[in-house]
Design a protein around this motif. Structure first.
Motif, PDB file in Angstrom:
ATOM      1  N   SER A 181     -30.671 -59.274  85.206  1.00 40.89           N
ATOM      2  CA  SER A 181     -31.716 -58.866  84.276  1.00 40.89           C
ATOM      3  C   SER A 181     -31.221 -58.729  82.845  1.00 40.89           C
ATOM      4  O   SER A 181     -31.978 -58.288  81.969  1.00 40.89           O
ATOM      5  CB  SER A 181     -32.331 -57.531  84.726  1.00 40.89           C
ATOM      6  OG  SER A 181     -32.945 -57.664  85.996  1.00 40.89           O
ATOM      7  N   VAL A 196     -31.450 -69.845  83.283  1.00 43.03           N
ATOM      8  CA  VAL A 196     -32.727 -70.250  83.889  1.00 43.03           C
ATOM      9  C   VAL A 196     -33.171 -69.210  84.913  1.00 43.03           C
ATOM     10  O   VAL A 196     -34.354 -68.839  84.977  1.00 43.03           O
ATOM     11  CB  VAL A 196     -32.587 -71.636  84.546  1.00 43.03           C
ATOM     12  CG1 VAL A 196     -33.869 -71.987  85.316  1.00 43.03           C
ATOM     13  CG2 VAL A 196     -32.297 -72.694  83.499  1.00 43.03           C
ATOM     14  N   VAL A 197     -32.223 -68.718  85.713  1.00 45.99           N
ATOM     15  CA  VAL A 197     -32.540 -67.696  86.717  1.00 45.99           C
ATOM     16  C   VAL A 197     -33.043 -66.428  86.042  1.00 45.99           C
ATOM     17  O   VAL A 197     -34.043 -65.833  86.456  1.00 45.99           O
ATOM     18  CB  VAL A 197     -31.296 -67.391  87.588  1.00 45.99           C
ATOM     19  CG1 VAL A 197     -31.589 -66.225  88.536  1.00 45.99           C
ATOM     20  CG2 VAL A 197     -30.879 -68.621  88.374  1.00 45.99           C
ATOM     21  N   TYR A 199     -34.343 -66.063  82.999  1.00 46.49           N
ATOM     22  CA  TYR A 199     -35.629 -66.293  82.343  1.00 46.49           C
ATOM     23  C   TYR A 199     -36.796 -66.243  83.336  1.00 46.49           C
ATOM     24  O   TYR A 199     -37.935 -65.949  82.952  1.00 46.49           O
ATOM     25  CB  TYR A 199     -35.638 -67.637  81.617  1.00 46.49           C
ATOM     26  CG  TYR A 199     -35.038 -67.593  80.230  1.00 46.49           C
ATOM     27  CD1 TYR A 199     -35.513 -66.689  79.283  1.00 46.49           C
ATOM     28  CD2 TYR A 199     -34.011 -68.450  79.867  1.00 46.49           C
ATOM     29  CE1 TYR A 199     -34.964 -66.641  78.009  1.00 46.49           C
ATOM     30  CE2 TYR A 199     -33.450 -68.409  78.588  1.00 46.49           C
ATOM     31  CZ  TYR A 199     -33.934 -67.503  77.671  1.00 46.49           C
ATOM     32  OH  TYR A 199     -33.386 -67.449  76.411  1.00 46.49           O
ATOM     33  N   ASN A 200     -36.525 -66.545  84.589  1.00 48.44           N
ATOM     34  CA  ASN A 200     -37.564 -66.503  85.620  1.00 48.44           C
ATOM     35  C   ASN A 200     -37.559 -65.196  86.402  1.00 48.44           C
ATOM     36  O   ASN A 200     -38.199 -65.101  87.452  1.00 48.44           O
ATOM     37  CB  ASN A 200     -37.393 -67.686  86.571  1.00 48.44           C
ATOM     38  CG  ASN A 200     -37.795 -69.006  85.944  1.00 48.44           C
ATOM     39  OD1 ASN A 200     -38.977 -69.329  85.830  1.00 48.44           O
ATOM     40  ND2 ASN A 200     -36.807 -69.780  85.483  1.00 48.44           N
ATOM     41  N   ASN A 201     -36.852 -64.226  85.893  1.00 50.88           N
ATOM     42  CA  ASN A 201     -36.822 -62.890  86.486  1.00 50.88           C
ATOM     43  C   ASN A 201     -37.917 -62.048  85.823  1.00 50.88           C
ATOM     44  O   ASN A 201     -37.840 -61.767  84.625  1.00 50.88           O
ATOM     45  CB  ASN A 201     -35.438 -62.271  86.260  1.00 50.88           C
ATOM     46  CG  ASN A 201     -35.366 -60.826  86.726  1.00 50.88           C
ATOM     47  OD1 ASN A 201     -36.318 -60.264  87.241  1.00 50.88           O
ATOM     48  ND2 ASN A 201     -34.203 -60.213  86.519  1.00 50.88           N
ATOM     49  N   PRO A 202     -38.936 -61.630  86.552  1.00 48.58           N
ATOM     50  CA  PRO A 202     -40.040 -60.880  85.941  1.00 48.58           C
ATOM     51  C   PRO A 202     -39.591 -59.606  85.245  1.00 48.58           C
ATOM     52  O   PRO A 202     -40.130 -59.254  84.191  1.00 48.58           O
ATOM     53  CB  PRO A 202     -40.953 -60.561  87.129  1.00 48.58           C
ATOM     54  CG  PRO A 202     -40.591 -61.558  88.175  1.00 48.58           C
ATOM     55  CD  PRO A 202     -39.149 -61.856  88.003  1.00 48.58           C
ATOM     56  N   TYR A 204     -36.904 -58.995  83.678  1.00 46.87           N
ATOM     57  CA  TYR A 204     -36.336 -59.341  82.371  1.00 46.87           C
ATOM     58  C   TYR A 204     -37.441 -59.524  81.333  1.00 46.87           C
ATOM     59  O   TYR A 204     -37.271 -59.152  80.161  1.00 46.87           O
ATOM     60  CB  TYR A 204     -35.502 -60.616  82.488  1.00 46.87           C
ATOM     61  CG  TYR A 204     -34.977 -61.119  81.163  1.00 46.87           C
ATOM     62  CD1 TYR A 204     -33.954 -60.462  80.497  1.00 46.87           C
ATOM     63  CD2 TYR A 204     -35.531 -62.257  80.562  1.00 46.87           C
ATOM     64  CE1 TYR A 204     -33.481 -60.912  79.271  1.00 46.87           C
ATOM     65  CE2 TYR A 204     -35.055 -62.715  79.335  1.00 46.87           C
ATOM     66  CZ  TYR A 204     -34.036 -62.035  78.697  1.00 46.87           C
ATOM     67  OH  TYR A 204     -33.579 -62.481  77.485  1.00 46.87           O
ATOM     68  N   ASP A 205     -38.585 -60.072  81.738  1.00 45.67           N
ATOM     69  CA  ASP A 205     -39.691 -60.265  80.802  1.00 45.67           C
ATOM     70  C   ASP A 205     -40.196 -58.934  80.254  1.00 45.67           C
ATOM     71  O   ASP A 205     -40.482 -58.817  79.056  1.00 45.67           O
ATOM     72  CB  ASP A 205     -40.840 -61.006  81.488  1.00 45.67           C
ATOM     73  CG  ASP A 205     -40.498 -62.451  81.792  1.00 45.67           C
ATOM     74  OD1 ASP A 205     -39.687 -63.035  81.053  1.00 45.67           O
ATOM     75  OD2 ASP A 205     -41.029 -63.000  82.773  1.00 45.67           O
ATOM     76  N   ASP A 223     -45.634 -66.635  74.923  1.00 45.11           N
ATOM     77  CA  ASP A 223     -45.075 -66.926  76.241  1.00 45.11           C
ATOM     78  C   ASP A 223     -44.746 -65.644  76.994  1.00 45.11           C
ATOM     79  O   ASP A 223     -45.055 -65.514  78.186  1.00 45.11           O
ATOM     80  CB  ASP A 223     -43.816 -67.783  76.085  1.00 45.11           C
ATOM     81  CG  ASP A 223     -43.159 -68.088  77.426  1.00 45.11           C
ATOM     82  OD1 ASP A 223     -43.822 -68.703  78.283  1.00 45.11           O
ATOM     83  OD2 ASP A 223     -41.984 -67.698  77.612  1.00 45.11           O
ATOM     84  N   ARG A 227     -46.485 -64.185  80.443  1.00 47.92           N
ATOM     85  CA  ARG A 227     -45.661 -63.936  81.626  1.00 47.92           C
ATOM     86  C   ARG A 227     -45.835 -62.521  82.169  1.00 47.92           C
ATOM     87  O   ARG A 227     -45.991 -62.326  83.370  1.00 47.92           O
ATOM     88  CB  ARG A 227     -44.197 -64.229  81.308  1.00 47.92           C
ATOM     89  CG  ARG A 227     -43.915 -65.711  81.078  1.00 47.92           C
ATOM     90  CD  ARG A 227     -42.529 -65.932  80.517  1.00 47.92           C
ATOM     91  NE  ARG A 227     -41.505 -65.646  81.506  1.00 47.92           N
ATOM     92  CZ  ARG A 227     -41.053 -66.526  82.400  1.00 47.92           C
ATOM     93  NH1 ARG A 227     -41.560 -67.750  82.411  1.00 47.92           N
ATOM     94  NH2 ARG A 227     -40.120 -66.212  83.255  1.00 47.92           N
ATOM     95  N   TRP A 231     -47.448 -61.814  85.772  1.00 43.73           N
ATOM     96  CA  TRP A 231     -46.619 -61.125  86.770  1.00 43.73           C
ATOM     97  C   TRP A 231     -47.244 -59.799  87.192  1.00 43.73           C
ATOM     98  O   TRP A 231     -47.305 -59.483  88.383  1.00 43.73           O
ATOM     99  CB  TRP A 231     -45.219 -60.884  86.216  1.00 43.73           C
ATOM    100  CG  TRP A 231     -44.281 -62.041  86.272  1.00 43.73           C
ATOM    101  CD1 TRP A 231     -43.677 -62.663  85.216  1.00 43.73           C
ATOM    102  CD2 TRP A 231     -43.837 -62.741  87.448  1.00 43.73           C
ATOM    103  NE1 TRP A 231     -42.889 -63.698  85.652  1.00 43.73           N
ATOM    104  CE2 TRP A 231     -42.958 -63.762  87.015  1.00 43.73           C
ATOM    105  CE3 TRP A 231     -44.086 -62.592  88.801  1.00 43.73           C
ATOM    106  CZ2 TRP A 231     -42.336 -64.634  87.902  1.00 43.73           C
ATOM    107  CZ3 TRP A 231     -43.469 -63.468  89.696  1.00 43.73           C
ATOM    108  CH2 TRP A 231     -42.609 -64.467  89.242  1.00 43.73           C
TER     109      TRP A 231
END
Length: 254
Positions: A181, A196-197, A199-202, A204-205, A223, A227, A231
């Motif tokens: 994260s 990439v992993v 960035y696709n971790n909710p 982290y958003d 963006d 997200r 999510w």
């Protein structure tokens, strides 16, 4: 309206019970909700601030803002996961919607998060961050992160009734999630595949949104908005629908 008042009373009573149980036999009590994130921040700052001092602006706030949202997600999802089993006696005896017990755990996590903010806001302004209109977006981030954790918790609560081992597996998963994260390191420092992993971790958003609007006084990008909304709402709706569909089966099992 009478039913809503009664359910709200039950939620508050259950929340009070959870908080008292959490801090039972503790001299400092709720004060630990303020001290804990500060102590973690101090340790991480001492360990990592030198390593990343040229990469992360205002490292203590960078870490603390990430930790608070990671911790809230953990508290909501973990506490909701065990809520049906923990309250099986009340569920069998009292005619109260099961969702009341779930919301009480969620409300407890929100109260603990609120106490943690007592450490975050003073540090924010002591670090020279000036009040900004972007800070008004912060509650949106909190609500959507809580919805995301609640949705995950709904799904886990069903699985936990049938497979108790999921509790231990989920603890391992949360440890892995913490390192994925970017709580205490800049994402640019890791290999591209790992980026990439992350960035696709909710989770982290939600951290990124909080850092933008609170620490750096910038409006989150479209963006990031999209997200966290997707999510949060999608996780809640999916989890709640699964919870409703398996409700009767769960009651027969417990």
């Amino acid at each position: 309206m009478e039913d809503i008042k009664q359910y709200w009373f039950v939620i508050r009573e259950l929340t009070g019970r959870e908080i008292k149980r959490k801090y039972a036999r503790s001299y400092l009590g709720i004060l630990w909700s303020v001290l804990s994130p500060l102590l973690y921040m101090l340790v991480m700052t001492l360990v990592f601030s030198t390593m990343f001092k040229r990469k992360i602006q205002n490292f203590p706030l960078y870490y603390l803002s990430g930790y608070l949202f990671y911790n809230m997600f953990c508290q909501v999802s973990q506490s909701v996961m065990t809520v049906l089993v923990d309250n099986r006696n009340l569920l069998l005896r009292v005619k109260v919607p099961k969702n009341v017990f779930v919301l009480s755990r969620c409300y407890t996590a929100l109260v603990n998060f609120g106490f943690s903010l007592l450490a975050f806001f003073p540090l924010l302004f002591l670090s020279g961050v000036k009040p900004s209109i972007t800070m008004l977006l912060f509650p949106i981030d909190i609500i959507l992160c809580m919805l995301f954790g609640l949705g995950v918790g709904y799904m886990l609560s069903i699985v936990y009734v049938f497979f108790a081992d999921v509790k231990y597996l989920y603890t391992v998963f949360l440890t892995m999630l913490m390192y994925l994260s970017a709580i205490f390191y800049p994402i640019e420092q890791v290999p591209t595949a790992m980026q990439v992993v992350i960035y696709n971790n909710p989770v982290y958003d939600f951290m990124l949104f909080a850092r933008d609007c609170m620490v750096y006084n910038t409006f989150p990008s479209a963006d990031i908005w999209a997200r966290i909304i997707i999510w949060g709402i999608a996780s809640y709706l999916l989890g709640y629908l699964i919870f409703l569909r398996r409700e009767n089966e769960v009651m027969q099992h417990i």
